[in-house]
Design a protein around this motif. Sequence first.
Motif, mmCIF file in Angstrom:
data_model
loop_
_atom_site.group_PDB
_atom_site.id
_atom_site.type_symbol
_atom_site.label_atom_id
_atom_site.label_comp_id
_atom_site.label_asym_id
_atom_site.label_seq_id
_atom_site.Cartn_x
_atom_site.Cartn_y
_atom_site.Cartn_z
ATOM 1 N N CYS A 133 -5.053 7.441 9.497
ATOM 2 C CA CYS A 133 -5.497 6.901 8.217
ATOM 3 C C CYS A 133 -5.277 5.384 8.186
ATOM 4 C CB CYS A 133 -4.743 7.537 7.062
ATOM 5 S SG CYS A 133 -4.999 9.316 6.935
ATOM 6 N N ALA A 134 -4.146 4.953 8.730
ATOM 7 C CA ALA A 134 -3.856 3.521 8.789
ATOM 8 C C ALA A 134 -4.872 2.807 9.677
ATOM 9 C CB ALA A 134 -2.437 3.290 9.299
ATOM 10 N N GLN A 135 -5.279 3.445 10.767
ATOM 11 C CA GLN A 135 -6.301 2.845 11.631
ATOM 12 C C GLN A 135 -7.627 2.721 10.894
ATOM 13 O OE1 GLN A 135 -6.213 5.460 15.027
ATOM 14 N NE2 GLN A 135 -4.825 4.114 16.170
ATOM 15 N N SER A 136 -7.942 3.715 10.080
ATOM 16 C CA SER A 136 -9.157 3.662 9.271
ATOM 17 C C SER A 136 -9.089 2.507 8.276
ATOM 18 C CB SER A 136 -9.337 4.990 8.534
ATOM 19 O OG SER A 136 -10.431 4.931 7.672
ATOM 20 N N LEU A 137 -7.920 2.300 7.668
ATOM 21 C CA LEU A 137 -7.736 1.195 6.738
ATOM 22 C C LEU A 137 -7.867 -0.148 7.453
ATOM 23 C CD1 LEU A 137 -6.986 -0.080 4.049
ATOM 24 C CD2 LEU A 137 -4.577 0.325 4.599
ATOM 25 N N GLU A 138 -7.243 -0.269 8.609
ATOM 26 C CA GLU A 138 -7.327 -1.515 9.380
ATOM 27 C C GLU A 138 -8.779 -1.835 9.738
ATOM 28 O OE1 GLU A 138 -5.397 -3.621 13.344
ATOM 29 O OE2 GLU A 138 -5.100 -1.482 13.031
ATOM 30 N N SER A 139 -9.508 -0.831 10.193
ATOM 31 C CA SER A 139 -10.911 -1.016 10.557
ATOM 32 C C SER A 139 -11.739 -1.448 9.344
ATOM 33 C CB SER A 139 -11.453 0.286 11.146
ATOM 34 O OG SER A 139 -12.811 0.173 11.407
ATOM 35 N N SER A 140 -11.490 -0.822 8.212
ATOM 36 C CA SER A 140 -12.226 -1.150 6.990
ATOM 37 C C SER A 140 -11.956 -2.591 6.556
ATOM 38 C CB SER A 140 -11.818 -0.182 5.878
ATOM 39 O OG SER A 140 -12.445 -0.515 4.668
ATOM 40 N N VAL B 16 0.864 -1.183 0.000
ATOM 41 C CA VAL B 16 0.000 0.000 0.000
ATOM 42 C C VAL B 16 0.897 1.228 0.000
ATOM 43 C CG1 VAL B 16 -1.808 1.255 1.247
ATOM 44 C CG2 VAL B 16 -1.756 -1.250 1.314
ATOM 45 N N SER B 17 0.671 2.143 -0.944
ATOM 46 C CA SER B 17 1.513 3.337 -1.017
ATOM 47 C C SER B 17 0.978 4.442 -0.110
ATOM 48 C CB SER B 17 1.610 3.840 -2.457
ATOM 49 O OG SER B 17 0.361 4.257 -2.925
ATOM 50 N N ASP B 18 1.909 5.267 0.363
ATOM 51 C CA ASP B 18 1.607 6.460 1.163
ATOM 52 C C ASP B 18 0.854 6.159 2.451
ATOM 53 O OD1 ASP B 18 2.810 8.023 -0.846
ATOM 54 O OD2 ASP B 18 0.934 8.051 -1.979
ATOM 55 N N LYS C 284 -8.728 1.173 -1.648
ATOM 56 C CA LYS C 284 -9.010 2.403 -2.408
ATOM 57 C C LYS C 284 -10.102 3.220 -1.720
ATOM 58 C CE LYS C 284 -8.115 0.294 -6.891
ATOM 59 N NZ LYS C 284 -8.779 -0.179 -8.123
ATOM 60 N N GLY C 285 -11.064 2.527 -1.109
ATOM 61 C CA GLY C 285 -12.199 3.188 -0.474
ATOM 62 C C GLY C 285 -11.829 4.089 0.684
ATOM 63 N N VAL C 286 -10.680 3.868 1.298
ATOM 64 C CA VAL C 286 -10.247 4.741 2.392
ATOM 65 C C VAL C 286 -9.096 5.650 1.959
ATOM 66 C CG1 VAL C 286 -11.105 3.345 4.303
ATOM 67 C CG2 VAL C 286 -8.838 2.888 3.396
ATOM 68 N N GLY C 287 -8.872 5.734 0.636
ATOM 69 C CA GLY C 287 -7.945 6.728 0.106
ATOM 70 C C GLY C 287 -6.521 6.285 -0.131
ATOM 71 N N PHE C 288 -6.243 5.006 -0.031
ATOM 72 C CA PHE C 288 -4.892 4.513 -0.294
ATOM 73 C C PHE C 288 -4.838 3.855 -1.669
ATOM 74 C CE2 PHE C 288 -4.913 4.496 4.379
ATOM 75 C CZ PHE C 288 -3.770 5.240 4.621
ATOM 76 N N THR C 289 -3.622 3.636 -2.145
ATOM 77 C CA THR C 289 -3.434 2.988 -3.439
ATOM 78 C C THR C 289 -2.836 1.605 -3.236
ATOM 79 O OG1 THR C 289 -3.033 5.146 -4.454
ATOM 80 C CG2 THR C 289 -2.347 3.199 -5.706
#
Length: 161
Positions: free
Chosen positions: A33-40, A25-27, A78-83
Amino acid sequence: MRFAPILLLAATPLAAEFLSVRLEVSDMDCASCAQSLESSLKRIRGVDKVTLSPQNGAEMTLQPGNKLTLERLRDAIKGVGFTPKTAHVKVKGTPVTDAGQWRFTVDLTGQNFNLTTAGADTLKSLQQNSGKIVTIEAISPLPPDPRTTPTLDVKSLSGGQ
């Protein structure tokens, strides 16, 4: 009579599915933001455990019997803004050859992949296990066009059931 159910269970073939996935995952440098990704990712049915790190991206252990696809996991990222980038996978499925091209089917999802391998030993293992359920460890680059068949670059193969 008591042994019959045990024998039937032992004879049942194991389902083809993704066992684990590590997506680059870039950036991923913002902690919240990482916590949001983990939760998702944890909310996705079939995901058992998620570990995030800037160096390794998102590592997921998946539940048995899951029907997850790489596209579903990439879409969640992608849904939480990462690539999402390259995926490193451990997956159970069936290799077959068609007109000289190796393909791999993950039965629970119906997903098909083109297979590539650089190793002669891995190619020999594919030939010996054609049509059998095997477990492979592979790298899957992000397809340039979502309409194309994704590729798995096989690093190792085991099993043959």
